[in-house]
Design an enzyme around this catalytic site. Structure first.
Site, short mmCIF file in Angstrom:
data_model
loop_
_atom_site.label_atom_id
_atom_site.label_comp_id
_atom_site.label_asym_id
_atom_site.label_seq_id
_atom_site.Cartn_x
_atom_site.Cartn_y
_atom_site.Cartn_z
N SER A 87 4.72 2.53 7.86
CA SER A 87 4.42 1.33 7.08
C SER A 87 5.61 0.94 6.21
O SER A 87 6.20 1.77 5.53
CB SER A 87 3.21 1.57 6.18
N HIS A 136 0.82 -1.21 0.00
CA HIS A 136 0.00 0.00 0.00
C HIS A 136 0.86 1.27 0.00
O HIS A 136 0.35 2.35 -0.26
CB HIS A 136 -0.96 0.01 1.19
N ASP A 177 0.33 -7.77 1.30
CA ASP A 177 0.65 -6.35 1.52
C ASP A 177 2.16 -6.13 1.54
O ASP A 177 2.70 -5.42 2.39
CB ASP A 177 0.03 -5.83 2.81
#
Length: 552
Positions: free
Chosen positions: A395, A279, A312
């Protein structure tokens, strides 16, 4: 016989033959001595008897028979020598009031000393009162005293009331006014001095206060401080771990397709491969830009090598960069709850941020994504839970163990409103962060570097995601309208049927379809699983070997 003078301070006039009479201190005049008569209208002598008209005869004035003591002189004073003795006449009544001062010894001798002569102003006789020639005649100057008749004055030894005859009496009021004036002047001086002192003190205090406020003191300010210490830290401390890991952690700035984002990654090898979240690089799309910023401040352009939304994870590569230091990888199967961890990333684009905490849970089944609606972007992670602060921008960054080895990839946080969105920065960290175990990340990264795609382990069944009971129920049919159990797949070979409810995987409870997917993807294709399921109220156990899927 005519009456003698009467009134306060008057002394009876004795005859020449009679013995002296009167109060103590009175001395009779010598016999045969004539009293001197003075001129008329002389001022009255203090202490002399006066008539009712208020006029007092002068000193030595004839007012009584020959041989009497003049009333004008003090008791015991000798008569003036050479004065003519007046003819005997009756003594007139006192023509004045008693001494207005009422203070001994005026008028008559006091208890200690004879009264000194005091000059009183002449009194005006009352209207209609006759004044005799003797009273109106001024007194003659006093004649020198007779040498052969000394006057004995027993009080002459000490006279506390004595005062010069010419010294005028003073009233008490002026003295009181002078005292008040001096006190007022002293008070004004004191008040003025106090005001001056207050003014000077205020100015001085203000100057000192400004100096202290600006500089912290009158002189140069020098606070105690520790000396310079060596920058080295224990390699197992947070500072030691951060010092070793920071050169291998990068910040990614991604833009494209009208969107942009910031994330973190870390170096996998010396060829320029960098692991991050899918993402994070998603906004770049097919033709976006990815800029990698190293801890040294150097930047480089990067390209996508491969990405997988189911896990992910994504791998990008920078070219033309040498001297890269890859981070060592740990083993997430060795992690225990309570182990210390360190998270590094760029929360809110604050590159090089280091936080620390512990592993608060293991094997947390989480799902993230799902913005597309068809489930193709949903990630299923059997995650490590940590309380190390993780925020948007962290992230893709590494989660390190106590020896500085990567044990997870930070991917998601739980927000205060209950959502689980890796890009939702509305709440920030609340102490619930999740990381993809590095064992899973390592396998996916290797596949992405080799082929650009990652394989998923599969059972070959379609699940009913609307089932609200405990466990994962096999759907009645497949998503494309075909059978729910793929023909020839691992599930069909193990005897799984539509409607079966899978309750355990390798003996661990499963409560939902998402959790079954998470547990399955935590393995590699080809791994053997043991499933416990319920059918028609009966429980049974089946074994199968996981198949492989190219990201489906």
């Amino acid at each position: 016989m005519a009456p003698a003078f009467s009134g306060t301070g008057a002394v009876p006039a004795p005859s020449a033959e009679a013995p002296p009479s009167g109060r103590a201190g009175c001395v009779p005049a010598p016999t045969g001595e004539a009293l001197a008569s003075g001129p008329t209208h002389a001022p009255p002598t203090p202490g002399a008897a006066s008539g009712s008209t208020g006029a007092a005869p002068g000193p030595g004035a004839a007012s009584g028979p020959v041989g009497t003591v003049p009333a004008s002189g003090p008791a015991g004073a000798p008569p003036a020598p050479g004065a003519d003795a007046p003819a005997p006449a009756p003594a007139p009544a006192p023509l004045h009031d008693p001494d207005p001062y009422g203070t001994p010894p005026y008028g008559e001798p006091g208890p200690w000393a004879p009264a000194p002569p005091v000059q009183h102003p002449a009194a005006t006789p009352a209207h209609g009162v006759a004044v005799s020639a003797a009273e109106a005649a001024p007194a003659a100057p006093a004649a020198p005293a007779v040498q052969d008749a000394p006057v004995v004055d027993p009080w002459a030894r000490y006279d506390p009331w004595a005062a010069p005859a010419s010294a005028p009496l003073q009233q008490a009021d002026p003295v009181e006014e002078d005292v008040k004036r001096r006190r007022g002047r002293r008070r004004r001086v004191l008040i003025t001095g106090a005001l001056v002192i207050a003014l000077v003190s205020g100015v001085a205090g203000g100057v000192v206060g400004v100096q202290l406020e600006r500089n912290g003191g009158i002189g140069a300010v020098e606070l105690p401080q520790a000396g310079v210490e060596a920058p080295d830290r224990d390699p197992d401390s947070v500072a030691g771990i951060a010092a070793q890991a920071l050169p291998s952690v990068v910040t990614l700035h991604v833009s494209g397709g009208g969107s942009a984002g910031t994330g973190t990654g870390f170096v996998l090898d010396d060829r320029g491969h960098i692991l991050t979240n899918d993402h994070v690089v998603g906004p770049a799309g097919e033709d976006g830009e990815i800029t990698v910023t190293f801890h040294s401040g150097d930047t480089a352009e990067a390209t996508v090598v491969g990405r997988d939304s189911g896990y992910d994870l994504a791998v990008v590569r920078v070219k033309g960069v040498r001297g890269l230091s890859p981070l060592p990888l740990g083993n997430s199967d060795n992690v225990q709850v309570g182990d210390p961890v360190v998270a590094i990333g760029a929360p809110f684009d604050l590159a090089g941020t280091v936080t620390s905490g512990i592993i608060s849970a293991r094997e947390r089944p989480i799902t993230a994504g799902g913005e597309k609606g068809d489930g193709s972007d949903v990630s299923y992670v059997d995650a490590l839970q940590t309380d190390a602060p993780i925020n948007p921008g962290n992230s893709g960054g590494p989660l390190l163990d106590g020896k500085g080895r990567v044990i997870g990839i930070n991917s998601a946080i739980r927000s205060a409103d209950g959502g689980l969105d890796p890009e939702d920065g509305r709440s920030g960290s609340i102490g619930l962060g999740f990381a993809i175990p590095i064992n899973q990340g390592k396998r996916v990264a290797e596949e992405l570097i080799e082929s650009g795609k990652a394989t998923h382990p599969v059972i070959g069944i379609t699940l009913d995601m609307q089932y609200s009971g405990d466990g994962a129920r096999v759907a009645a049919e497949g998503g494309d309208g075909g059978p729910a159990v793929s023909t020839g797949g691992p599930g069909a070979k193990a005897g799984i049927r539509s409607g079966d409810v899978i309750t355990k995987v390798d003996g661990r409870p499963v409560h939902s379809g998402e959790e079954l997917i998470v547990k399955t993807r935590a393995h590699r294709p080809g791994d053997k699983l043991e499933l416990t399921l319920e059918r028609d109220g009966k429980e049974r156990t089946v074994s199968l070997v996981l198949g492989s899927s190219d990201g489906d």
